[in-house]
Write a protein that holds these residues in place. Structure first.
Motif, PDB file in Angstrom:
ATOM      1  N   ASP A 167       0.867  -1.003  -0.032  1.00  0.00           N
ATOM      2  CA  ASP A 167       0.196  -0.565  -0.042  1.00  0.00           C
ATOM      3  C   ASP A 167       0.583   1.386   0.397  1.00  0.00           C
ATOM      4  N   THR A 168       2.222   1.281   0.780  1.00  0.00           N
ATOM      5  CA  THR A 168       2.636   2.208   0.403  1.00  0.00           C
ATOM      6  C   THR A 168       3.955   2.387  -0.656  1.00  0.00           C
ATOM      7  N   ILE A 173       6.904   2.352  -8.695  1.00  0.00           N
ATOM      8  CA  ILE A 173       8.339   1.745  -9.377  1.00  0.00           C
ATOM      9  C   ILE A 173       8.573   0.713  -8.894  1.00  0.00           C
ATOM     10  N   ALA A 174       9.125   0.357  -7.756  1.00  0.00           N
ATOM     11  CA  ALA A 174       8.792  -0.429  -6.869  1.00  0.00           C
ATOM     12  C   ALA A 174       7.692  -1.727  -6.969  1.00  0.00           C
ATOM     13  N   ILE A 233       7.399  -7.564  -8.770  1.00  0.00           N
ATOM     14  CA  ILE A 233       6.125  -7.787  -9.976  1.00  0.00           C
ATOM     15  C   ILE A 233       7.669  -8.763 -10.533  1.00  0.00           C
ATOM     16  N   SER A 234       7.907  -7.972 -11.601  1.00  0.00           N
ATOM     17  CA  SER A 234       9.432  -8.184 -11.798  1.00  0.00           C
ATOM     18  C   SER A 234      10.777 -10.002 -11.502  1.00  0.00           C
TER      19      SER A 234
END
Length: 149
Positions: free
Chosen positions: A12-13, A17-18, A23-24
Motif C-alpha cells: 500500500d505504501t 516503480i518498486a 513483480i518482475s
C-alpha cells in the motif's frame, strides 16, 4: 500473507516503480524453478525474443534488453552450446549475426512461454485490460526516450 480487516501492508505504501520491480523480481524467482534449468534472467528472455522475432540480430537483442554486446554474446554462446540457437553471419553485413532458434530451441521457447503465461494467470496480469497494458508500454517507451536524451 493476505490482507485482512482493511489492514495496510507493504504494498500500500510502496512506490509504483518498486511495485513493478517487485513483480518482475518475483517472476524471475518463479521461472528459476523451471524444470529446464535455463537462466531466465538472460538466456530464457533472449530465447523467447528470438523465438518471437525471426532473424533478430545480436545488436537487436542488446538494444531491446539494454544489455552490453558482451553480455548478449556470452548468453548466446551458452544457448548455442545447448543447441537452442544458431548464429549466422548476415549476408548483407558480414559484421552482423542473425539469430534463429533451432527446433530444440523452439520447443523450449514454447514451454517457457506456457510457464510464463501460467504465472501471469496466477498473479492476475492476464486480467489487465488492453488500455492498462498500453499505458504501461507507453511509460516504458517514454522512460527509454528520456534516458536516450
Amino acid at each position: 500473507m493476505t490482507k485482512e480487516n482493511n489492514e495496510s501492508d507493504k504494498f500500500d505504501t510502496m512506490p509504483f516503480i518498486a511495485l513493478i520491480h517487485h513483480i518482475s523480481k518475483n517472476r524471475l524467482r518463479y521461472t528459476v524453478k523451471n524444470p529446464n534449468r535455463i537462466d531466465m534472467i538472460h538466456e530464457g528472455r533472449y530465447l523467447l525474443a528470438i523465438h518471437n522475432n525471426k532473424n533478430l540480430s545480436q545488436d537487436d537483442l542488446a538494444a531491446t534488453f539494454g544489455q552490453s554486446k558482451g553480455t548478449i554474446a556470452k548468453a548466446l554462446r551458452k544457448l548455442e552450446d545447448k543447441k537452442y540457437v544458431e548464429r549466422k553471419i548476415d549476408e548483407n553485413n558480414r559484421r552482423k549475426y542473425i539469430l534463429n532458434a533451432t527446433k530444440k530451441g523452439e520447443e523450449l521457447a514454447i514451454l517457457l512461454k506456457k510457464e510464463l503465461d501460467e504465472w501471469e494467470e496466477k498473479v492476475g496480469i492476464d486480467k489487465l485490460d488492453e488500455n492498462a497494458k498500453n499505458q504501461l508500454r507507453q511509460i516504458a517507451r517514454k522512460s527509454e526516450e528520456i534516458i536516450e536524451e
